[in-house]
Structure formats: structure tokens, C-alpha cells
Scaffold this active site. Structure first.
Site, short mmCIF file in Angstrom:
data_model
loop_
_atom_site.label_atom_id
_atom_site.label_comp_id
_atom_site.label_asym_id
_atom_site.label_seq_id
_atom_site.Cartn_x
_atom_site.Cartn_y
_atom_site.Cartn_z
N LEU A 1 0.81 -1.21 0.00
CA LEU A 1 0.00 0.00 0.00
C LEU A 1 0.85 1.26 0.00
CD1 LEU A 1 -2.78 -0.93 2.60
CD2 LEU A 1 -3.04 -0.76 0.12
N GLY B 1 8.07 3.85 2.79
CA GLY B 1 8.84 4.99 3.28
C GLY B 1 10.25 4.54 3.60
N GLY B 2 11.05 5.47 4.11
CA GLY B 2 12.43 5.16 4.38
C GLY B 2 12.61 4.11 5.47
N MET B 3 11.65 4.03 6.42
CA MET B 3 11.80 3.13 7.56
C MET B 3 10.97 1.87 7.45
SD MET B 3 13.93 4.81 9.39
CE MET B 3 13.83 4.06 11.02
N GLY B 4 9.96 1.85 6.61
CA GLY B 4 9.11 0.66 6.56
C GLY B 4 8.13 0.69 5.42
N LYS C 1 1.66 -2.94 8.99
CA LYS C 1 2.77 -1.99 9.03
C LYS C 1 4.03 -2.72 9.43
CE LYS C 1 4.15 2.43 11.11
NZ LYS C 1 3.72 3.55 11.98
N ASP D 1 -0.17 13.67 16.96
CA ASP D 1 -0.07 13.93 15.52
C ASP D 1 -1.45 13.89 14.86
OD1 ASP D 1 1.30 14.59 13.21
OD2 ASP D 1 1.86 12.53 12.72
#
Length: 527
Positions: free
Chosen positions: A26, A29-32, A48, A139
């Protein structure tokens, strides 16, 4: 950096995480990454994952899992199962096939009074659940609230804070919606979430963030505005003031509790006791967008399931509107293409990210007016490079310069990064027509995608191509290029312009397979 062991684990986990079978990717990103997956019993979930072997990153991910598992409430996305200690840590949450509040405002406009109170009630109830679990979300923002017809869902607890978890450094949410005390690095409380709730409601009512200049400018400028509380609440309709302005009080002590916000909304919604879900509160454009998103996501899930489980018994699914692309399974082709502008043909180079996906309508071509998945922006290109745009994370891009905020766009297959210039470019919210057709001209055999601009956009496009046409195009210089993008960082295509395009139609891609071309057409607005 990612070790060979993690890379091997990622490959091993590519098809499943715990009991969940991966259907498609889906987001990345840089981390996952986030995957669409299916449980043995047929439940669809979002998984995730964490893709680094940093001990600190793994601790943070494990902490996020623990905090997210605490929250229970109808207006949040619940955790289904997780394994923070697996070779590739993962967390499966309820999959919500709904657009975000940010997407809806950008595509459909702002909300009226009744609808705003209905959305506010759901968000306030979500915060009541979050705070009852001992958490501060930290957030809350339009992109972290999904809106199915049943009511809003607050998602993403990545930087949540618990009172019983020791923290040595404060994490800052999106500055444009962060409370002043959060921007100053001071302790955050439930009142900080209430400020972000008010900022999100202000965005729904006015179409921008409540800080001066609507949150625009450099990261430092945004941080200073937030830290000093430079609010600009002009444009807020008077009927929204009792709901929104108390939440935006600069002193946390002056803000209402989420339960107080919920009580205010309940009294307002009680004036229509017969009303139930979003169909009774939202305007038709929002309802249509929500249903269109649900239908295409549902269809995408079914198509992905068939691909993973080709022998499974399937049920009929309804026809859908524009379908968001899933990540590519093959490298993106680089092809020669012609853009037709009035009687002028122009050779350009195009890089398009495509996904092999069945197109289930009949006929040899399909043409329709339609709204794209999201507004399509056409921007001048400052630079282009292979791979993912660097985010500046020391884990993944230690040797590369971070890409500028808001100007970096990566293709879905992560093969191409484009940095857009600071020039404004243009935005297309709807094409007059979108078509996928078969081209049988020698040397151009294959399927192509063509769009026809609305009259106002036609003039803007002609002006934009005229501005950059004729620039020299050395082998290693992208001068004269345009990027066609969606959202904050998604690259659909990059094209080199050699002559002005004054006609109302343009061919976006050629020499494609039928399913590729029609998938691209759907993303651009074909039904």
C-alpha cells in the site's frame, strides 16, 4: 543501514506476516512499508512493517505496538495482531477503505456546519478513547483521519506518548497542526491533541491550517509560527467559532476537554435525531468521493486476492470509478512517446510507473470524463535521479542529500526520483476526457493513454509547455522536463518538452500493454 540479515528476512516475509497473507503493497517509506493482507478467515488488514535492524528503531516500533494495542474505540483503527520481535517487526490493524480528510477537502471543498459538527463528534470521541488509555496522540491532522460513511477514524500512533513511558526527547507532529507547547518542545498533554483537533476542524471549514500563511514556508518558519502561536483565523464562518476557537486557545488550560467538545457536538446533532451516518450529514460531493474510494479499494482488494489465490472462489464486485495504483511488480518502462498538441506532434521521453492489473470492461478502448484519484499537478523538473528520493534518515540515506520538503516525488516502483522546481506549475482536478486505446502505427505498436483538458486547463497547459519548450536537453540534463504528480510525493510520469503544446489533448504514455494502459487511465479518472 539495512543488513543482509534484514534483507533476507524481508524477502522471506514478502508473502506473509504471521497468519496474514500479503496481497499488495500500500505504501512505502524510508523506515518501513505498509501492506494489504488477508487473514485465514478472510479479514482484510493493513500490515505496518519496520525494515531496519537499528536497535533504537526496533524499540520505538515495539513501543508503538504496545501503545496502539491499548486503544479501543469505534472511531479509531484497532490493532488486530502484532509481532514486534519478528525478524521483520509487523503490526496488523483494521483496514479502512476510506479517503482522508485532507484528500476530501482537496478534492471536494470544505464542509458546512452540520457536517463539521458530525466529523468533530467522531474525532472527539476517538480522543476520549485515546486519552482514556493513557495516551496522547501528538499527531492529529487531516491526513491522519480517515472518513468512511460510518464516521471518522483517527489513525497512526507512531509518535504517541504514554504517561508511564519514559521519553528523553520530544517528537513533533506535523507543525501546521501542532499545539504551540508541542512546537516549543514542552511537555504535551491531552490538551495538545485538542489544539490539533481544532486546527484540523479549521482546515475542514476554511481549507488551510490556522497558523499564519496556512502553514506554508520553510520548516523553520512553520516552527517559529507554531511556537509563538501566530494564528490567523480569518475566514472561519461565525457559526463554527463556538466549536473551533476554544480548541485553538494558546494556553492549554483554556482549551476544552474532548468530552466537552463531544457534548457540544451532541447537543447540535441532537437537533436531527433521525440522522445516522455520513449520508445524512455530508454533502453529496463528499459522499460520492467516499463511496467511489470504497468501491475502488474493495475492487483492488478482490483483484489482489485473485492474483495471490487464483483458485479461490470469488464473488462479483460492482463496477468502480478511478482506481488507485498498487506498487509495481515489474520495473517501470522507459518509452518514447508523442504528445499531440493541436496539429503539432512532439517527441518526448516518459517514465511511467505501471501495475499489471486486469481491466475488466469490454471493448477495444475506453473514453470517459472523470476525476483522477487525486488532483494531478504538472510541475517543472529541477533534477531527476534513479531510486527513491532521499529523506535524510541516517539509516537509509546517510550518503545522500535530503530531498527538499514538498518538492520530491518518487515513482511507485521506487525506481525514479524527481525534484520539482519552485515554480508553481498547474493543477488539474478533472480532465474533460481520459481514454486508453490501441495504437497500431509501425514503431508505436501497443496501448496508449490520452487525456483531454478542460478549456481553462488547456490554456494553462499551453502556457506551461510554451515556457519550457525548446530548452537544450543534454544527455544528463533534464532541462525542459515536466513532472506529473499526485499527492505529496507520488510521481506518475516525467516528460521532456521540445515544442509548445497548444491543443486540448495530450498522449501521456504509449507502447504499453493493454492492462497497463487502462490501469493508468483509471488513475487519471476513467471509470
Amino acid at each position: 543501514m539495512q543488513s543482509d540479515g534484514v534483507a533476507d528476512a524481508i524477502e522471506a516475509a514478502h508473502r506473509s506476516f504471521g497468519p496474514f497473507t500479503v496481497l499488495a503493497e500500500l505504501a512505502s517509506g524510508g523506515m518501513g512499508r505498509i501492506y494489504l493482507a488477508r487473514s485465514p478467515g478472510g479479514r482484510t488488514v493493513a500490515v505496518k512493517t519496520l525494515l531496519t535492524d537499528s536497535a533504537d528503531d526496533r524499540r520505538r516500533f515495539a513501543r508503538e505496538v504496545v501503545l496502539a494495542q491499548r486503544v479501543r474505540g469505534v472511531f479509531t483503527a484497532s490493532v488486530v495482531e502484532a509481532d514486534a520481535h519478528a525478524p521483520v517487526p509487523w503490526m496488523a490493524t483494521e483496514y479502512i477503505p476510506a479517503p482522508s480528510l485532507r484528500d476530501l477537502v482537496e478534492g471536494c471543498g470544505t464542509l458546512g456546519p452540520s457536517a463539521l459538527y458530525w466529523v468533530a463528534a467522531g474525532m472527539a470521541e476517538a480522543l476520549v478513547s485515546i486519552h482514556a488509555a493513557g495516551l496522547v496522540h501528538r499527531d492529529v491532522k487531516p491526513s491522519n483521519v480517515l472518513l468512511p460513511a460510518e464516521g471518522p477514524r483517527v489513525i497512526d500512533f507512531g509518535i504517541s506518548q504514554a504517561g508511564d513511558v519514559t521519553r528523553t526527547q520530544a517528537a513533533l507532529g506535523t507543525v501546521a497542526y501542532a499545539a504551540p507547547e508541542q512546537a516549543r518542545g514542552e511537555p504535551t498533554t491531552a490538551a495538545s491533541d485538542v489544539f490539533s483537533l481544532g486546527a484540523t476542524l479549521f482546515f475542514l471549514a476554511v481549507g488551510r491550517a490556522p497558523y499564519r500563511d496556512g502553514g506554508a514556508g520553510s520548516a523553520m518558519e512553520q516552527l517559529v509560527r507554531a511556537a509563538t502561536g501566530e494564528l490567523d483565523v480569518s475566514g472561519l464562518p461565525p457559526e463554527f467559532e463556538p466549536l473551533v476557537l476554544p480548541c485553538l486557545a494558546l494556553d492549554p488550560a483554556d482549551r476544552p476537554a474532548p468530552a466537552d467538545v463531544l457534548e457540544l457536538c451532541a447537543s447540535r446533532l441532537g437537533e436531527r435525531p433521525e440522522a445516522r451516518g455520513g449520508e445524512d450529514w455530508l454533502n453529496p460531493a463528499w459522499i460520492e468521493a467516499i463511496e467511489r474510494h470504497r468501491e475502488r479499494r474493495t475492487r483492488a482488494v478482490e483483484v489482489a486476492r485473485r492474483r495471490v489465490e487464483p483458485d479461490a472462489v470469488t464473488k462479483a464486485v460492482p463496477p468502480t470509478r478511478p482506481t488507485s495504483r498498487l506498487p509495481a511488480e515489474v520495473p517501470a518502462p522507459r518509452t518514447r512517446l508523442w504528445w499531440a498538441g493541436g496539429g503539432t506532434a512532439l517527441a518526448v521521453v516518459l517514465a511511467v510507473v505501471l501495475v499489471v492489473r486486469p481491466w475488466e470492461s469490454g471493448g477495444e478502448g475506453n473514453t470517459a470524463a472523470g476525476r483522477p484519484d487525486g488532483p494531478v499537478r504538472i510541475l517543472e523538473v529541477e533534477s531527476e535521479s534513479p531510486g527513491v528520493c532521499p529523506s535524510g534518515s541516517p539509516t537509509d540515506f546517510a550518503s545522500r542529500t535530503p530531498a527538499p520538503d514538498g518538492r520530491s516525488f518518487t515513482s511507485d516502483d521506487r525506481q525514479t526520483c524527481v525534484i520539482a522546481s519552485t515554480a508553481p506549475g498547474m493543477t488539474v482536478n478533472r480532465f474533460k476526457e481520459v481514454s486508453a486505446f490501441e495504437n497500431k502505427e509501425p514503431g508505436q505498436e501497443g496501448w496508449a493513454v490520452q487525456v483531454t483538458f478542460q478549456d481553462t486547463d488547456r490554456a494553462k497547459f499551453a502556457e506551461l509547455t510554451g515556457k519550457i519548450a525548446g530548452r537544450d536537453l543534454p544527455v544528463n540534463d533534464p532541462g525542459g522536463m515536466l513532472a506529473i504528480v499526485q499527492g505529496d510525493n507520488r510521481l506518475l510520469a516525467s516528460v521532456a518538452i521540445r515544442d509548445p503544446l497548444t491543443g486540448g489533448s495530450a498522449v501521456f504514455a504509449t507502447r504499453l500493454r493493454k492492462n497497463e494502459a487502462r490501469f493508468l487511465a483509471q488513475a487519471l479518472g476513467a471509470p
